[in-house]
Each structure stands twice: as C-alpha cells, then as structure tokens.
Motif scaffolding. Structure first.
Motif, PDB file in Angstrom:
ATOM      1  N   PHE A 189      18.814  97.045  30.417  1.00 45.97           N
ATOM      2  CA  PHE A 189      19.193  96.438  29.038  1.00 45.97           C
ATOM      3  C   PHE A 189      18.292  95.799  28.088  1.00 45.97           C
ATOM      4  CE2 PHE A 189      22.544  96.160  32.362  1.00 45.97           C
ATOM      5  CZ  PHE A 189      23.909  96.579  31.655  1.00 45.97           C
ATOM      6  N   LEU A 190      17.091  95.838  28.676  1.00 42.49           N
ATOM      7  CA  LEU A 190      15.978  95.212  27.948  1.00 42.49           C
ATOM      8  C   LEU A 190      14.687  96.024  27.664  1.00 42.49           C
ATOM      9  CD1 LEU A 190      15.777  91.781  29.835  1.00 42.49           C
ATOM     10  CD2 LEU A 190      16.681  92.065  27.556  1.00 42.49           C
ATOM     11  N   PRO A 191      14.261  95.892  26.448  1.00 43.14           N
ATOM     12  CA  PRO A 191      13.104  96.901  26.201  1.00 43.14           C
ATOM     13  C   PRO A 191      11.847  96.931  27.359  1.00 43.14           C
ATOM     14  CG  PRO A 191      13.498  95.269  24.362  1.00 43.14           C
ATOM     15  CD  PRO A 191      14.046  94.708  25.482  1.00 43.14           C
ATOM     16  N   ARG A 192      11.354  97.873  27.636  1.00 44.79           N
ATOM     17  CA  ARG A 192      10.351  98.275  28.495  1.00 44.79           C
ATOM     18  C   ARG A 192       9.135  97.507  28.275  1.00 44.79           C
ATOM     19  NH1 ARG A 192       8.758 103.122  32.011  1.00 44.79           N
ATOM     20  NH2 ARG A 192       6.374 102.853  32.317  1.00 44.79           N
ATOM     21  N   ARG A 193       8.693  96.572  29.117  1.00 46.08           N
ATOM     22  CA  ARG A 193       7.283  95.834  28.890  1.00 46.08           C
ATOM     23  C   ARG A 193       6.233  96.720  29.052  1.00 46.08           C
ATOM     24  NH1 ARG A 193       8.024  90.328  29.592  1.00 46.08           N
ATOM     25  NH2 ARG A 193       5.994  90.210  30.377  1.00 46.08           N
ATOM     26  N   PRO A 194       5.166  96.337  28.312  1.00 46.61           N
ATOM     27  CA  PRO A 194       3.789  97.114  28.151  1.00 46.61           C
ATOM     28  C   PRO A 194       3.282  97.009  29.709  1.00 46.61           C
ATOM     29  CG  PRO A 194       3.768  95.805  26.274  1.00 46.61           C
ATOM     30  CD  PRO A 194       5.083  95.443  26.883  1.00 46.61           C
ATOM     31  N   PHE A 195       3.240  95.968  30.393  1.00 44.54           N
ATOM     32  CA  PHE A 195       2.815  96.039  31.583  1.00 44.54           C
ATOM     33  C   PHE A 195       4.167  95.758  32.395  1.00 44.54           C
ATOM     34  CE2 PHE A 195       1.626  93.159  35.517  1.00 44.54           C
ATOM     35  CZ  PHE A 195       1.095  94.240  36.299  1.00 44.54           C
ATOM     36  N   ARG A 196       5.000  96.700  32.997  1.00 45.54           N
ATOM     37  CA  ARG A 196       6.037  96.521  33.597  1.00 45.54           C
ATOM     38  C   ARG A 196       6.528  95.537  34.623  1.00 45.54           C
ATOM     39  NH1 ARG A 196       8.053 100.984  36.680  1.00 45.54           N
ATOM     40  NH2 ARG A 196      10.087 100.847  35.670  1.00 45.54           N
ATOM     41  N   PRO A 197       5.561  95.325  35.621  1.00 48.94           N
ATOM     42  CA  PRO A 197       5.905  94.315  36.485  1.00 48.94           C
ATOM     43  C   PRO A 197       5.511  92.735  36.009  1.00 48.94           C
ATOM     44  CG  PRO A 197       4.465  95.833  37.508  1.00 48.94           C
ATOM     45  CD  PRO A 197       4.461  96.205  35.972  1.00 48.94           C
ATOM     46  N   GLY A 198       5.366  92.384  34.488  1.00 51.74           N
ATOM     47  CA  GLY A 198       5.027  91.091  34.172  1.00 51.74           C
ATOM     48  C   GLY A 198       5.687  89.922  34.704  1.00 51.74           C
ATOM     49  N   PRO A 199       6.725  89.965  34.626  1.00 49.04           N
ATOM     50  CA  PRO A 199       7.774  88.825  35.119  1.00 49.04           C
ATOM     51  C   PRO A 199       7.444  88.847  36.935  1.00 49.04           C
ATOM     52  CG  PRO A 199       9.154  90.206  33.630  1.00 49.04           C
ATOM     53  CD  PRO A 199       7.993  90.977  34.129  1.00 49.04           C
ATOM     54  N   LEU A 200       7.519  89.598  37.497  1.00 47.53           N
ATOM     55  CA  LEU A 200       7.098  89.938  38.961  1.00 47.53           C
ATOM     56  C   LEU A 200       5.670  89.006  39.108  1.00 47.53           C
ATOM     57  CD1 LEU A 200       8.492  93.038  40.600  1.00 47.53           C
ATOM     58  CD2 LEU A 200       8.762  90.632  41.312  1.00 47.53           C
ATOM     59  N   LEU A 201       4.778  89.339  38.147  1.00 45.28           N
ATOM     60  CA  LEU A 201       3.478  88.993  38.386  1.00 45.28           C
ATOM     61  C   LEU A 201       3.609  87.270  38.245  1.00 45.28           C
ATOM     62  CD1 LEU A 201       0.661  89.224  38.826  1.00 45.28           C
ATOM     63  CD2 LEU A 201       0.193  89.923  36.391  1.00 45.28           C
ATOM     64  N   GLU A 202       4.355  86.951  37.192  1.00 45.21           N
ATOM     65  CA  GLU A 202       4.362  85.345  36.947  1.00 45.21           C
ATOM     66  C   GLU A 202       5.058  84.817  38.246  1.00 45.21           C
ATOM     67  OE1 GLU A 202       5.915  84.097  33.114  1.00 45.21           O
ATOM     68  OE2 GLU A 202       5.759  86.033  32.446  1.00 45.21           O
ATOM     69  N   LEU A 203       6.219  85.312  38.850  1.00 44.44           N
ATOM     70  CA  LEU A 203       6.750  84.905  39.879  1.00 44.44           C
ATOM     71  C   LEU A 203       6.137  84.666  41.171  1.00 44.44           C
ATOM     72  CD1 LEU A 203       9.493  83.916  41.080  1.00 44.44           C
ATOM     73  CD2 LEU A 203      10.109  86.389  41.733  1.00 44.44           C
ATOM     74  N   LEU A 204       5.104  85.709  41.343  1.00 43.97           N
ATOM     75  CA  LEU A 204       4.296  85.628  42.610  1.00 43.97           C
ATOM     76  C   LEU A 204       3.253  84.485  42.466  1.00 43.97           C
ATOM     77  CD1 LEU A 204       3.248  89.267  43.553  1.00 43.97           C
ATOM     78  CD2 LEU A 204       5.356  87.784  44.352  1.00 43.97           C
ATOM     79  N   GLY A 205       2.630  84.156  41.019  1.00 42.66           N
ATOM     80  CA  GLY A 205       1.957  83.132  40.913  1.00 42.66           C
ATOM     81  C   GLY A 205       2.569  81.853  41.430  1.00 42.66           C
ATOM     82  N   LEU A 206       3.920  81.716  41.093  1.00 44.00           N
ATOM     83  CA  LEU A 206       4.768  80.444  41.296  1.00 44.00           C
ATOM     84  C   LEU A 206       4.734  80.495  42.994  1.00 44.00           C
ATOM     85  CD1 LEU A 206       6.808  77.981  40.839  1.00 44.00           C
ATOM     86  CD2 LEU A 206       8.393  79.796  40.477  1.00 44.00           C
ATOM     87  N   VAL A 207       5.076  81.693  43.642  1.00 42.47           N
ATOM     88  CA  VAL A 207       5.278  81.645  44.795  1.00 42.47           C
ATOM     89  C   VAL A 207       4.103  81.123  45.673  1.00 42.47           C
ATOM     90  CG1 VAL A 207       5.610  83.267  47.153  1.00 42.47           C
ATOM     91  CG2 VAL A 207       6.955  83.415  44.961  1.00 42.47           C
ATOM     92  N   ARG A 208       2.899  81.325  45.210  1.00 36.76           N
ATOM     93  CA  ARG A 208       1.603  81.097  45.793  1.00 36.76           C
ATOM     94  C   ARG A 208       1.185  79.480  45.581  1.00 36.76           C
ATOM     95  NH1 ARG A 208      -3.688  80.043  43.241  1.00 36.76           N
ATOM     96  NH2 ARG A 208      -5.191  79.832  44.693  1.00 36.76           N
ATOM     97  N   VAL A 209       1.999  78.989  44.401  1.00 30.71           N
ATOM     98  CA  VAL A 209       1.639  77.393  44.236  1.00 30.71           C
ATOM     99  C   VAL A 209       2.875  76.608  45.203  1.00 30.71           C
ATOM    100  CG1 VAL A 209       2.026  75.558  42.704  1.00 30.71           C
ATOM    101  CG2 VAL A 209       0.564  77.778  42.104  1.00 30.71           C
ATOM    102  N   LEU A 210       3.790  77.088  45.019  1.00 33.90           N
ATOM    103  CA  LEU A 210       5.013  76.594  46.013  1.00 33.90           C
ATOM    104  C   LEU A 210       4.557  76.613  47.689  1.00 33.90           C
ATOM    105  CD1 LEU A 210       8.160  78.241  44.436  1.00 33.90           C
ATOM    106  CD2 LEU A 210       7.742  75.796  44.466  1.00 33.90           C
ATOM    107  N   ASP A 211       3.993  77.679  48.003  1.00 33.32           N
ATOM    108  CA  ASP A 211       3.546  77.553  49.147  1.00 33.32           C
ATOM    109  C   ASP A 211       2.444  76.747  49.697  1.00 33.32           C
ATOM    110  OD1 ASP A 211       3.305  79.180  52.089  1.00 33.32           O
ATOM    111  OD2 ASP A 211       1.251  79.556  51.264  1.00 33.32           O
ATOM    112  N   ARG A 212       1.381  76.773  48.608  1.00 28.83           N
ATOM    113  CA  ARG A 212       0.391  76.000  48.647  1.00 28.83           C
ATOM    114  C   ARG A 212       0.603  74.484  48.532  1.00 28.83           C
ATOM    115  NH1 ARG A 212      -4.249  76.720  44.309  1.00 28.83           N
ATOM    116  NH2 ARG A 212      -2.891  75.431  43.361  1.00 28.83           N
ATOM    117  N   SER A 213       1.487  74.107  47.813  1.00 32.84           N
ATOM    118  CA  SER A 213       2.136  72.822  47.605  1.00 32.84           C
ATOM    119  C   SER A 213       2.942  72.165  48.620  1.00 32.84           C
ATOM    120  CB  SER A 213       2.980  72.595  46.393  1.00 32.84           C
ATOM    121  OG  SER A 213       1.933  72.788  45.245  1.00 32.84           O
ATOM    122  N   GLY A 214       3.248  73.021  49.598  1.00 33.03           N
ATOM    123  CA  GLY A 214       4.409  72.859  50.758  1.00 33.03           C
ATOM    124  C   GLY A 214       5.504  72.593  50.450  1.00 33.03           C
TER     125      GLY A 214
END
Length: 427
Positions: free
Chosen positions: A50-75
């Motif tokens: 439903f949304l336009p293809r992004r130039p870097f397709r997994p961009g939202p996933l990349l942001e999500l993994l950055g959050l996952v790392r901080v959530l894990d590191r912060s306990g």
C-alpha cells in the motif's frame, strides 16, 4: 515573517500533567504495544502493498533493530522476548532476499545501511556469515568511496559507527568516531538561534553515534564541552516542543539523557516528556510531521492501517528509544511540574508570555527559573520566524529577568539591531 502552522496536538489539552518518570514510562509502554501490534508492516513486502517502495527497502526494520538492541542493553526487553524475536525473524527474512545482497554489492549510497543491518543481526545473535564476508570485502575495496575525506562528516560518522558496532575492519582513510565528532556540527559551536531542521537532525545523530545512544560520553570532550552541548540540546528541545515536532522532540530527549550529568533535567525536559505522553493517537502511535488526520479519516481497512504505520512508525520508534535510553540516565527520577509551561510557537502566545515574564520582579522564584529556561527557545523561534516585534519583546523580557547579558540574548539583540536598527526597543 513566517510562523508555520502548528499541528493539532500542540493546542490540545494533554490532561493532568504526570511526573517525569510516569510520563516516560507511559510513552515507552504505549509505543511498545503499538509496535508489537503493527509488527507485520515492518516487512518490506507488506509495506509495499500500500505504500511507495523505499530506496532502502528494510529501512523501518533497521530502525526497529536499533531499538531492540537498546531495549536489550537497558534491561527493558531482552532480545529473546517475543517482540524482539519476531523483529529479528523479519530482518533475517529481508536479509535473505537476493535483492538485499545485490543492493549490498552495489556499494551505492545505501551501502552503510546494508552493512548496518548485517551488523545488527549479528550483534543480536542472528549472524549472516556470507553477507558479513561480502561487507568486509567491499569495505576493503573502498566501494563507493564512502570513507574519503571529501564525503560529508555526518555520513562518515554514521558509517564509522556502523563499522565499530558490527566489529568490521575500518578502512585506513576513515578516522575514528572521536575525530569525526570533533569535525562535526555538534563540536563546531552551532548557532542554536539559526539551526535549520535538517541541521538539527544532523546534530542529534552525531550525538547518537558519538555516545553510542547514551552508553558513554568520553568522546565528547571535557565537562565544559559537554555542558555546552547540553545547553544546545535544551534550547533545541524547547524549540521543537513549542512547534510540536515530535520526531525531533524525541531525538532531543534522547540526547538530553545521553548528556545527563545527574544534576537534574530542568523544566523543558519535564514538559517534553509530558508532550510525548499526551500527543499519542488512541492506539498509542505518535504522529510524524507528515501525518494528516484528515487523510486518515478518508481511509479504511488495510489502507488506513498502512497510512497510519507509514506516517507514525518513525516517531513512535524514536520515542520508545528515548524512553529506553532514559532508564540508563544517572538523573532519571520523578520530577514534578513547575506550573509555568513554555508557550507554543505562536506569536500571540509568545507575546503573552513576554508580558508575564516582564513583570518578573513580583513573581515567585519557580516562575523566574521556568521563564529563564524558556528564553533560549523563544529567542530562537522569533529569530527563525524573522519576526522583529516578537523578538524585541522576548529580549525585553530577558532583560527584566536579569538575563540580558547571557550570550544568547546578546546574539539575538544583535540580530534584531541588524534587521531594524531604528526599532524602538533598541533606542
């Protein structure tokens, strides 16, 4: 004069103010619930229905993994919990597509993001040995010339951070993060009165990388340099709080936690957390600057869900990230409202503030402290709106508050004099 229109949430009643801890916890809990409920939309294939293809397709996933790392590191949420596990599975699927490896090997402007996704998967326990070896070879071959000194400092800083976080071998031409930070906007004494939105994004991202999202501060210089950065962050925080720019507000709250020295956050940070806590949509999403309620109202079903995700996911992730980083802050603790809120970025609201602040001689000490904290953001807003009349009133209020000799006030007064040397306030 140019005062941009304000989003609806700026003028809405956010309800009973919470203390700072409660506001940050609410932001985190609501954001994580929304992310988990909308996880399917992070998959590139689902997004593209439903949304336009992004130039870097997994961009939202990349942001999500950055959050996952901080959530894990912060306990806050371990990486093997259901939400991170599902996120990692989606990222593995994206990285396994032939299109991803082809994109990696192109070495174009999205090469650092391909490399970063591979690195984050490995850091979070899902190594991709074939892709990692390809990334190492491409770095060694200087694909795309990304490490060359003529490339922008921010993009080289970003790449160096991704390389270090992923344990890749950095090419010789690429300086270390500390050196790049010293060349960046954050270390070059930016003029906080005149920073654009894109320059502010660059400023926040340099601080993200130089501190590893609030994990350390040793690359920022001595206490004087950190104090200057903290002051810049708080002025910018007030600017984007007054404008209702939730993306930048969340990023600046993260920066404030990263720079926290344990001596307290101040009224603008308290107001910022309450703004994030009160601005969420009913389902917990936080709208980005491109979200339009009237557009959403005309959609239904998956089209509505896709639009909501596309216009809210980044701000919601940024807010969750800021709240997770705050848990590591040495000064994290309940701070109470001061009762003298920052006005929104509206000329009449600022004029009313200036009128009250100009009568500061009879005001309680708490009001004088709050109003003095508001000066920097209101000066910056007036300068950026090119509104000499409002700027003159804020400068006058600063003088009545006994703050007329502050460097920021003097800079604003000098700009006012250059714009209108015959302005009555300057006579």
């Amino acid at each position: 004069m140019s005062w941009p229109p304000l989003p609806a949430h700026v003028r809405s009643d956010g309800g009973t103010p919470l203390d700072e801890d409660e506001a940050a916890e609410r932001v985190l809990a609501r954001a994580l619930r929304w992310i988990e409920a909308n996880l399917e939309w992070f998959a590139p294939g689902r997004w593209e229905e439903f949304l336009p293809r992004r130039p870097f397709r997994p961009g939202p996933l990349l942001e999500l993994l950055g959050l996952v790392r901080v959530l894990d590191r912060s306990g806050v949420v371990p990486k093997d919990a259901p939400l991170p596990s599902r996120a990692l599975a989606l990222a593995e699927d994206a990285a396994s597509e032939a299109d991803f490896e082809r994109g990696l090997r192109r070495g174009d402007e999205f090469f650092p993001y391909h490399l970063n996704l591979v690195a984050l998967l490995e850091v979070l326990g899902r190594p991709q040995p074939t892709l990692r070896a390809a990334g190492e070879a491409l770095l060694a071959a200087d694909t795309g010339g990304h490490t060359r000194p003529y490339k922008p400092v921010l993009t080289r800083t970003e790449l160096r951070y991704f390389i270090d976080r992923g344990g890749f071998t950095a090419p010789a031409p690429l300086p270390d993060i500390g050196t790049l930070h010293r060349q960046s906007i954050a270390a070059q004494h930016p003029d906080v009165l005149q920073l654009t939105g894109s320059e502010t994004y660059a400023f926040t991202h340099v601080l993200f990388y130089a501190t590893d999202f609030g994990h350390h501060r040793h690359l920022l210089g001595g206490s004087e340099a950190v104090a200057e950065l903290r002051e810049t962050v708080r002025v910018l925080l007030g600017v984007h709080l007054a404008r209702g720019s939730l993306d930048l507000l969340a990023e600046l709250l993260l920066c404030d936690s990263a720079l926290d020295d344990g001596r307290g956050s101040g009224p603008l940070v308290y107001e910022g957390w309450n703004a994030l806590a009160g601005a969420g949509l009913p389902d917990g999403a936080l709208p980005s600057p491109v979200h339009r309620p009237e557009v959403l109202a005309g959609l239904a079903g998956d089209k509505a869900a896709a639009y909501l995700f596309g216009t809210c996911y980044h701000t919601t992730l940024a807010a969750a990230l800021a709240a997770a980083v705050r848990k590591r802050s040495p000064a994290a603790g309940a701070r109470q409202p001061v009762g003298f809120p920052l006005p929104c970025a509206d000329p009449e609201a600022i004029r009313l503030w200036a009128l009250k602040a100009s009568g500061a001689s009879a005001a309680p000490a708490s009001a004088r402290v709050a109003w003095s904290a508001h000066l920097g953001p209101l000066l910056a807003l007036s300068v950026q709106a090119r509104d000499p009349d409002v700027l003159a009133e804020v400068v006058h209020a600063a003088e009545r508050l006994g703050q007329g000799r502050r460097p920021l006030v003097r800079s604003a007064a000098a700009l006012l004099a250059a714009w209108q040397p015959t302005h009555p306030t300057l006579q």
